[in-house]
Design a protein around this motif. Structure first.
Motif, short mmCIF file in Angstrom:
data_model
loop_
_atom_site.label_atom_id
_atom_site.label_comp_id
_atom_site.label_asym_id
_atom_site.label_seq_id
_atom_site.Cartn_x
_atom_site.Cartn_y
_atom_site.Cartn_z
N ARG A 18 -12.33 -6.97 -6.18
CA ARG A 18 -12.15 -6.32 -4.88
C ARG A 18 -12.58 -7.25 -3.74
O ARG A 18 -11.91 -7.35 -2.71
N ALA A 43 -3.28 -3.29 -4.22
CA ALA A 43 -4.43 -2.62 -4.84
C ALA A 43 -3.95 -1.32 -5.44
O ALA A 43 -3.23 -0.55 -4.79
N ILE A 44 -4.31 -1.07 -6.70
CA ILE A 44 -3.93 0.18 -7.36
C ILE A 44 -5.12 0.74 -8.12
O ILE A 44 -6.05 0.01 -8.47
N THR A 45 -5.06 2.03 -8.38
CA THR A 45 -6.05 2.67 -9.24
C THR A 45 -5.30 3.27 -10.41
O THR A 45 -4.32 4.00 -10.24
N GLU A 95 0.85 -1.19 0.00
CA GLU A 95 0.00 0.00 0.00
C GLU A 95 0.89 1.25 0.00
O GLU A 95 0.65 2.20 -0.74
N THR A 129 -9.47 11.41 -17.21
CA THR A 129 -9.60 11.89 -15.85
C THR A 129 -9.26 13.37 -15.80
O THR A 129 -8.47 13.86 -16.60
N GLY A 156 -9.08 2.04 -14.17
CA GLY A 156 -9.89 1.50 -13.08
C GLY A 156 -9.07 0.95 -11.93
O GLY A 156 -7.86 1.15 -11.84
N GLU A 157 -9.77 0.25 -11.04
CA GLU A 157 -9.13 -0.35 -9.87
C GLU A 157 -8.67 -1.76 -10.22
O GLU A 157 -9.38 -2.50 -10.90
N HIS A 158 -7.47 -2.10 -9.73
CA HIS A 158 -6.91 -3.43 -9.97
C HIS A 158 -6.43 -4.00 -8.64
O HIS A 158 -5.84 -3.27 -7.82
N TYR A 159 -6.65 -5.29 -8.47
CA TYR A 159 -6.31 -5.96 -7.22
C TYR A 159 -5.50 -7.21 -7.54
O TYR A 159 -5.91 -8.03 -8.37
N ALA A 217 -5.34 5.70 -13.54
CA ALA A 217 -6.03 6.86 -14.09
C ALA A 217 -6.28 6.65 -15.57
O ALA A 217 -5.38 6.26 -16.31
N THR A 244 2.04 7.10 -9.58
CA THR A 244 0.85 7.37 -10.39
C THR A 244 0.82 6.33 -11.50
O THR A 244 1.77 6.20 -12.26
#
Length: 173
Positions: free
Chosen positions: A77, A124-126, A47, A132, A105-108, A128, A54
């Protein structure tokens, strides 16, 4: 006339090199030197690593690990939070390095050994998207921070092309 043709070729090579460098995507090596392992400081390790970066569409996420003990699986998720592979996305990657090209999007991601995930080996990452506000609003204070930096391989390739074009120019002129 021949000199003009050579200058046009050189100019085209130069523009191609500039485009390659400016559109280069970033390669993110998960965990950097520690790689994809059970983190010593628990669930906050990855985390913390991700919070300094980014992630943009087209970037590459690279997981380096010992294939005898680890693997990597992208999950939903819910599976991420529960450390299970019930909602796996794609195939588990069991060969290192494991590369993922990022989409918006969000990736896990979790280790394929569930006990390792429970010990904090999960990410977990987001990512962009290209639409955006940070990426499209030039007045945004974070717009400068989101510009991807070229990878060392891109810089080496651009340097090689620049050297090659310089030699070609010297030869033809």
């Amino acid at each position: 006339m021949e000199k003009i043709i050579h200058m046009v070729v050189f100019g085209a090579l130069f523009v191609a090199i500039l485009l390659q460098v400016t559109t280069a995507q970033t390669v993110h090596v998960v965990g950097e030197d520690t790689a994809w392992i059970i983190p010593l400081n628990g669930p906050t390790a990855y985390e913390s690593w991700a919070s300094d970066r980014t992630f943009k569409v087209g970037d590459t996420l690279v997981f380096n690990f010992n294939a005898l003990n680890h693997g990597v699986q992208e999950v939903s998720r819910a599976s991420f939070e529960g450390c299970n592979m019930d909602n796996a996305i794609g195939e588990a990657l069991m060969t290192s390095p494991a590369n993922f090209t990022l989409t918006p999007g969000e990736h896990y991601y979790i280790c394929t050994d569930i006990k390792h995930c429970e010990a904090g080996q999960r990410l977990a990452i987001t990512v962009a998207g290209t639409d955006t506000p940070e990426a499209s609003d030039p007045t945004s204070s974070t717009a400068i921070d989101t510009i991807p930096q070229p990878s060392s391989s891109t810089i080496m390739f651009a340097s090689f092309l620049l050297t090659l074009s310089s030699i070609a120019l010297a030869t033809f002129l």
